[in-house]
Scaffold this active site. Structure first.
Site, PDB file in Angstrom:
ATOM      1  N   TYR A 132       0.864  -1.185   0.000  1.00  0.00           N
ATOM      2  CA  TYR A 132       0.000   0.000   0.000  1.00  0.00           C
ATOM      3  C   TYR A 132       0.895   1.227   0.000  1.00  0.00           C
ATOM      4  O   TYR A 132       1.577   1.518   0.985  1.00  0.00           O
ATOM      5  CB  TYR A 132      -0.907  -0.039   1.226  1.00  0.00           C
ATOM      6  CG  TYR A 132      -1.861   1.129   1.397  1.00  0.00           C
ATOM      7  CD1 TYR A 132      -2.112   2.048   0.385  1.00  0.00           C
ATOM      8  CD2 TYR A 132      -2.536   1.297   2.602  1.00  0.00           C
ATOM      9  CE1 TYR A 132      -2.988   3.097   0.561  1.00  0.00           C
ATOM     10  CE2 TYR A 132      -3.422   2.346   2.797  1.00  0.00           C
ATOM     11  CZ  TYR A 132      -3.642   3.239   1.780  1.00  0.00           C
ATOM     12  OH  TYR A 132      -4.516   4.283   1.966  1.00  0.00           O
ATOM     13  N   LYS A 160      -1.714  -1.534  -3.785  1.00  0.00           N
ATOM     14  CA  LYS A 160      -2.715  -0.470  -3.801  1.00  0.00           C
ATOM     15  C   LYS A 160      -1.942   0.825  -3.968  1.00  0.00           C
ATOM     16  O   LYS A 160      -1.159   1.213  -3.090  1.00  0.00           O
ATOM     17  CB  LYS A 160      -3.521  -0.439  -2.508  1.00  0.00           C
ATOM     18  CG  LYS A 160      -4.466   0.761  -2.408  1.00  0.00           C
ATOM     19  CD  LYS A 160      -5.159   0.832  -1.054  1.00  0.00           C
ATOM     20  CE  LYS A 160      -6.023   2.087  -0.937  1.00  0.00           C
ATOM     21  NZ  LYS A 160      -6.685   2.192   0.397  1.00  0.00           N
TER      22      LYS A 160
END
Length: 293
Positions: A132, A160
């Site tokens: 992330y 992400k």
């Protein structure tokens, strides 16, 4: 592996405590609406103000309620490598399908430090990990070259990307190659459709908390090659995307959910609820999206 509209779930509170009944109902709503997976206790789930016990309980509850109907990608990041390993290990023990692990924040590691942090997690727990990258919150950017190195580790399965830089999709793909089957998920709602067009697989979304059917429909339309419908849905959503950040998130999402009678608007300090001007902006965006309040 992971694709489509994936809500970064809010964590409802009631009188200062996690509202487990409301959370379970939100999970059921997301599954019924067609969300492709669920992310509990990420940034939108206020993980930074949950105790470790609360964090783990919410992950376990999400897995329990989802009951295998959709994948659960459990938030499990920390700026302490040991703590991140503990959270990923719990996610695995609870039955989560993967862990979403944010780059270490505040202590500002260099790229070698980031690589070693994620490699330690990869080596410690046999669970798929989605990186992330959100430099607006963590201060440090997980560079594409570092992502490519990490993609070669067996448990690092995707990212992400919340930079809003759609060039990253192609750059990651060029550096990693198709053989790794590395999943790229947007973390930026307003650019999600463009992210898909560049080769992304889906979006871990704040807006999907409020408009799960529309977000799922946009992704399905794109996957079906119906770009006209995907663009039309995105036009309905664009003001809502912006409204979700008119006040520190997840305050706007919780306010919108409270207007729909789905959970209370309570957030934990140091976050505060949206003011009257922000509430008016959220109300207007919900109306433009055709959402009932």
């Amino acid at each position: 592996m992971f694709h489509g509209s994936i809500p970064a779930l809010v964590t409802p509170f009631k009188n200062g405590a996690v509202d487990e009944a409301a959370f379970a109902a939100l999970v059921e709503r997301q599954i019924a609406a067609g969300s492709a997976a669920l992310v509990p206790v990420g940034t939108t789930g206020e993980t930074s103000t949950l105790s470790t016990e609360e964090h783990k309980r919410v992950v376990s509850l999400c897995v329990e309620v989802a009951a295998g109907r959709v994948p659960v990608i459990a938030g499990a990041g920390s700026n302490s490598t040991d703590e991140a390993i503990d959270l990923v290990a719990h996610a695995k023990a609870a039955g989560a399908d993967a862990a979403l692990v944010v780059s270490p924040y505040y202590n500002n590691p260099n790229q070698d430090g980031l690589f070693e942090h994620f490699r330690a997690i990869n080596d410690a727990v046999a669970l798929p990990v989605v990186l992330y990258n959100v430099p607006s919150r963590t201060v440090v950017d997980l560079k594409p070259e570092t992502v490519a190195r990490l993609a070669r580790l067996p448990n690092i399965v995707g990212i992400k990307d919340a930079t809003g830089d759609m060039d990253r999709v192609s750059y990651h793909s060029a550096l990693i190659g198709d053989e790794e089957q590395f999943v790229q998920l947007s973390g930026d709602d307003p650019s999600a459709l463009g992210f898909l067009a560049m080769g992304g697989a889906g979006c871990i979304s704040v807006t999907a908390n409020v408009a799960p059917e529309l977000c799922a429909a946009m992704h399905l339309a794109f996957e079906d090659g119906d770009l006209e419908s995907a663009r039309a849905i995105e036009r309905r959503l664009i003001n809502l995307h912006r409204a979700m950040f008119c006040s520190p998130s997840p305050g706007p999402a919780k306010y919108a959910l409270s207007r729909m009678g789905l959970c209370g608007p309570e957030v934990r300090l140091p976050l505060t609820a949206p003011d009257a001007a922000a509430e008016a902006m959220i109300d207007a965006a919900m109306a433009l999206a055709g959402l009932n309040t």
